[in-house]
Design a protein around this motif. Structure first.
Motif, mmCIF file in Angstrom:
data_model
loop_
_atom_site.group_PDB
_atom_site.id
_atom_site.type_symbol
_atom_site.label_atom_id
_atom_site.label_comp_id
_atom_site.label_asym_id
_atom_site.label_seq_id
_atom_site.Cartn_x
_atom_site.Cartn_y
_atom_site.Cartn_z
ATOM 1 N N CYS A 28 -3.849 32.400 65.330
ATOM 2 C CA CYS A 28 -4.232 31.150 64.683
ATOM 3 C C CYS A 28 -2.982 30.360 64.327
ATOM 4 N N ARG A 30 -1.927 26.771 64.129
ATOM 5 C CA ARG A 30 -2.476 25.411 64.107
ATOM 6 C C ARG A 30 -1.616 24.572 63.165
ATOM 7 N N THR A 55 -5.653 36.125 63.091
ATOM 8 C CA THR A 55 -6.904 35.370 63.184
ATOM 9 C C THR A 55 -6.827 34.266 62.140
ATOM 10 N N CYS A 56 -7.691 33.279 62.236
ATOM 11 C CA CYS A 56 -7.676 32.208 61.233
ATOM 12 C C CYS A 56 -8.104 32.715 59.860
ATOM 13 N N ALA A 59 -4.979 34.021 58.211
ATOM 14 C CA ALA A 59 -3.830 33.127 58.336
ATOM 15 C C ALA A 59 -3.093 32.900 57.028
ATOM 16 N N ASP A 98 -11.240 27.789 64.969
ATOM 17 C CA ASP A 98 -10.121 26.848 65.075
ATOM 18 C C ASP A 98 -10.507 25.509 64.454
#
Length: 187
Positions: A28, A30, A55-56, A59, A98
């Motif tokens: 993740c 972003r 993973t988000c 995060a 996401d």
């Protein structure tokens, strides 16, 4: 000599392949960016929020304010889960997409300027700023006289989320010319 040169080329090629594989690994990573006129009139500063984790839901998230030259002014780090729900994710917490992370980062980066004169007055004779406030609990690292002087100067200020129900407000200290937190507040 050719064998040594060939071995060096192959070794460098292998390094490049492993770096490329690492950058394509699932995770993740972003970000969101927002420009704001805060520290210098006419030269926008940049707020960048980022996430990074396996993973988000796992995060780590960062908030970075940079001046128009790209110099870092302020950084803040937390976790996605602590910023959105508080604490650490419980066992079996749902996955974060996401798109959910992008929405969070865009909202977090979208700060606006205010002025220190908009902060609540710290009334004379009251022991803490919180006792002067009516809506939220306020905390400041300053003594009453310094806080009131900064408030009276009506300096440009930004406020950002620092937890689920907590906000921190920053201004540029006129003495040090460095960003400093003037207040933190929440319920």
């Amino acid at each position: 000599m050719r064998i040594v040169l060939l071995a060096a080329v192959l070794a460098l090629s292998a390094c490049n392949q492993s770096n490329m594989a690492a950058s394509n690994a699932p995770g993740c990573a972003r970000s969101a960016t927002h420009e704001i006129n805060w520290t210098t009139e006419g030269a926008p500063d940049t707020i960048t929020t980022r996430s990074e984790g396996p993973t988000c839901a796992q995060a780590a998230v960062t908030f970075v304010a940079r001046d128009s030259a790209g110099n870092p002014l302020w950084t803040f780090a937390s976790t996605y889960y602590d910023m959105t729900a508080g604490g650490i994710p419980p066992e079996g917490a749902p996955a974060i997409s996401d798109e959910q992370m992008d929405t969070f980062l865009a909202g977090w980066a979208d700060v606006s300027t205010m002025h220190s004169g908009e902060l609540p007055e710290w009334r004379e004779g009251v022991a803490t700023l919180t006792q002067s406030a009516t809506t939220f609990a306020y905390d400041t690292p300053f003594e009453r006289e310094t806080y009131e002087m900064l408030r009276a100067r009506n300096l440009p200020m930004i406020c950002y989320a620092a937890a689920v129900e907590a906000t921190q407000c920053l201004l540029v200290d006129p003495a040090s010319h460095a960003p400093t937190m003037i207040v933190a507040y929440g319920p």
